[in-house]
Design an enzyme around this catalytic site. Sequence first.
Site, PDB file in Angstrom:
ATOM      1  N   GLY A  19      -5.823  -6.042  -0.678  1.00  0.00           N
ATOM      2  CA  GLY A  19      -5.532  -4.653  -1.016  1.00  0.00           C
ATOM      3  C   GLY A  19      -4.036  -4.387  -1.100  1.00  0.00           C
ATOM      4  CB  THR A 190      -1.475 -27.145   0.194  1.00  0.00           C
ATOM      5  OG1 THR A 190      -1.689 -28.559   0.079  1.00  0.00           O
ATOM      6  CG2 THR A 190      -0.008 -26.860   0.475  1.00  0.00           C
ATOM      7  N   GLY A 357     -13.868  12.230  13.306  1.00  0.00           N
ATOM      8  CA  GLY A 357     -14.950  11.394  13.828  1.00  0.00           C
ATOM      9  C   GLY A 357     -16.248  12.171  13.817  1.00  0.00           C
ATOM     10  CB  CYS A 384     -11.454  16.342  10.559  1.00  0.00           C
ATOM     11  SG  CYS A 384     -13.105  16.577   9.862  1.00  0.00           S
ATOM     12  CD  GLN A 388     -15.486  20.129  13.614  1.00  0.00           C
ATOM     13  OE1 GLN A 388     -16.135  19.387  14.352  1.00  0.00           O
ATOM     14  NE2 GLN A 388     -15.712  20.206  12.303  1.00  0.00           N
ATOM     15  CG  HIS A 515      -9.757  13.924   6.891  1.00  0.00           C
ATOM     16  ND1 HIS A 515      -9.825  13.136   8.015  1.00  0.00           N
ATOM     17  CD2 HIS A 515     -10.964  14.527   6.785  1.00  0.00           C
ATOM     18  CE1 HIS A 515     -11.024  13.244   8.566  1.00  0.00           C
ATOM     19  NE2 HIS A 515     -11.734  14.092   7.835  1.00  0.00           N
ATOM     20  CD  GLU A 517      -6.486  11.714   7.922  1.00  0.00           C
ATOM     21  OE1 GLU A 517      -7.655  11.449   8.293  1.00  0.00           O
ATOM     22  OE2 GLU A 517      -5.942  12.823   8.121  1.00  0.00           O
TER      23      GLU A 517
END
Length: 541
Positions: A19, A190, A357, A384, A388, A515, A517
Site C-alpha cells: 500500500g 535473494t 469503536g 465518534c 458519545q 471521523h 482522521e
Amino acid sequence: MSTKYIFVTGGVCSSLGKGIATASIGALLKASGFKVFTMKLDPYLNVDPGTMSPFQHGEVFVLDDGAETDLDLGHYERFVGENLSKLSSVTTGKVYSEVIASERKGSYLGGTIQIIPHITNAIKKRITDAGKKSKADVVMVEIGGTTGDIEGLPYLEAIRQLRHELGYDNTLFVHLTLLPYLAGPKELKTKPTQASVRELRATGIHPDFILARADHPIKKELLKKIALFCDVEEDHVIPAPTVSSIYEVPLKYEENNLAEKLGKRLNMGRLKPKLTDWKKLNEKIKAKRDVVTIALVGKYTGLDDSYLSVLESLKIACYHQKKELNLVWVDAEKLEKKDKAEWEKLDEADGIITPGGFGIRGTEGMIMAATYCRENKKPYLGLCLGMQILTIEFARHALCDKRYTSEEFDEEGKIPKKFYAIHFLPDQYKERDKGGTLRLGSYPCKVTKGTKIYDIYGKQSIIHERHRHRYEYNNALRKDLEKAGLVTAGIFQKGNLVEMVELKDHPYMLGCQFHPEFLSRPHNPHPLFFSFIQASAKHKS
C-alpha cells in the site's frame, strides 16, 4: 495520451508495504503533473471490510461516498492527495456477488459460469471502468495478498489479460518483494525473491520493476543479481530499504530516478516530479522536537492498524508543530479494573484521545477516562464513540444519575429509554443486518458561531466530514445538557443531529460524531488534531 495502468503485486510474505509502495509511486506521478487514481483489489470473500474485526484487518477507511474500504486506501489518499470513491475498492465478495446476480437474472443465457472468463471479465471491467470514470492519466492498482495465494489467482489472470488488451505501452507490472537478513552470515538473501518472481511468471506475468524491501542496506551486487536471475533490467530493480517514516518513501524511490524510469517505460515523456513539499515535510519530521505524550484510550489497543488513520493524524499534527509524538496505549478494560499501571499512563499524558469503536466492551473504562479529563482539566478529544462517551459521562455528572448510557450498551434493554443519552439512528432497529446500515460517508455540518470549534475550523460556517456510526446524540436531553455546560458546537441541519460538542468550562474537551482522521493529510493536518496537539503541549507547559 491513453490511460496508463500500473499493477503492484507482492511476494515472499504479507505486510511488506504494498500500500505504501503503491501510494508512493502515485505521489511521484502526481508530483510529475499527472492525474492519478488508485484502487485496491482484495482477494477475500467479504463484500467489504465493514463487518471485519479491527484485530484481523485493521481499521475500516471510509470514503466520501460512504464506501467502507481497506486501510490502504487511507495511504492512497494521504500520499496522492486525491479523494477516492467506491470505484477504488474491489473485493472477491463484490465480484462474485455481481456475477452470481447476473446469472440469476439470466444475463449469461444459460451458459456455464466459470472463473475464466466470467470472473476475470468482471475484474477487468472494474479496473477499466475506474480508468474511464475517474478520467485519470494513470490508474494505480494494488493486488492484495501475496503471489502464490490461491484466492489471488483470478486477479493475476485478469491483469495478465489486460496487458494484451490495453497494450505493452499502457500497462506496467511492479513486484514488491523481501530480501530477508540472516544474522549468522550477516547478509541479505535473494533466493526468496527469485522464487517469488518465478511464481509470478508462472501465471504469465513478467515484472517490469522489482522493489526490493530490506531492513538493511542493499549492496549494488545484490541488485544486479536480482536483475540477472529475475530477468529484469538492472536499473529497474529499485532498493526499498526500511526508513524511519513512511513519508520518506517517495523521496527514497526518487533517489533512484523511479519517476523518470516509469515515464520512459510507459512513453509518458521525461518525468521530473516536483517534490518540494515532500522534502519540507521530511525536514520537519527529522528535526529535533519537544515531546508531547498522548494517551489513546481504546478497545483495540493490541494492533496499531486498528487506529491507523488516528495515529497518522496525530503524527502529522505533531510534525507541523515541531513536536515529537509519544503515544501511550491505554486499555479501557484495564481502567475498569482499576489497573494502577493504566491509570498512571493517564496521569503522565499531556492529552487523552478516545477514538471510534463498536460494542459495550471497555466503555465504562472510557467513561472513567473522560471523567478524569473533565475533573483534571486535561485535553480530551473524542472521535465518534469518543464523543458519545463524553456525552454519557457529562449526562451522568450534570444530571446526577449513573443510569445514563447508550442504547448500544443496554444489550438486554433493562434501562428506561429516557436514560439513553445516545440512541439508535432514526428508522433503524436492532434486527437489521450489520453490513452497510451505518450513517456512512461525507455529510455537511453547520458549526456554531462563538464556540472553540468554530475558531478551530477557521470560522467556517459549514464543514464536510466523513461518518461511520449507527447511534446519535439524543436531542431529548439536549436542552438540559446545554444548560449544564455541554455546548452543541455543530449540527447536521437536515436531520437536526448533533455532530460536535464541547465542554464550556474546560480548556479543551471536545467531541465529534464523525471521523476527522479520514481527512488529515501529510501536508495539511486536520484542524481538530492540530488544535488537540496544541492544547496538549500547552497543558504540558
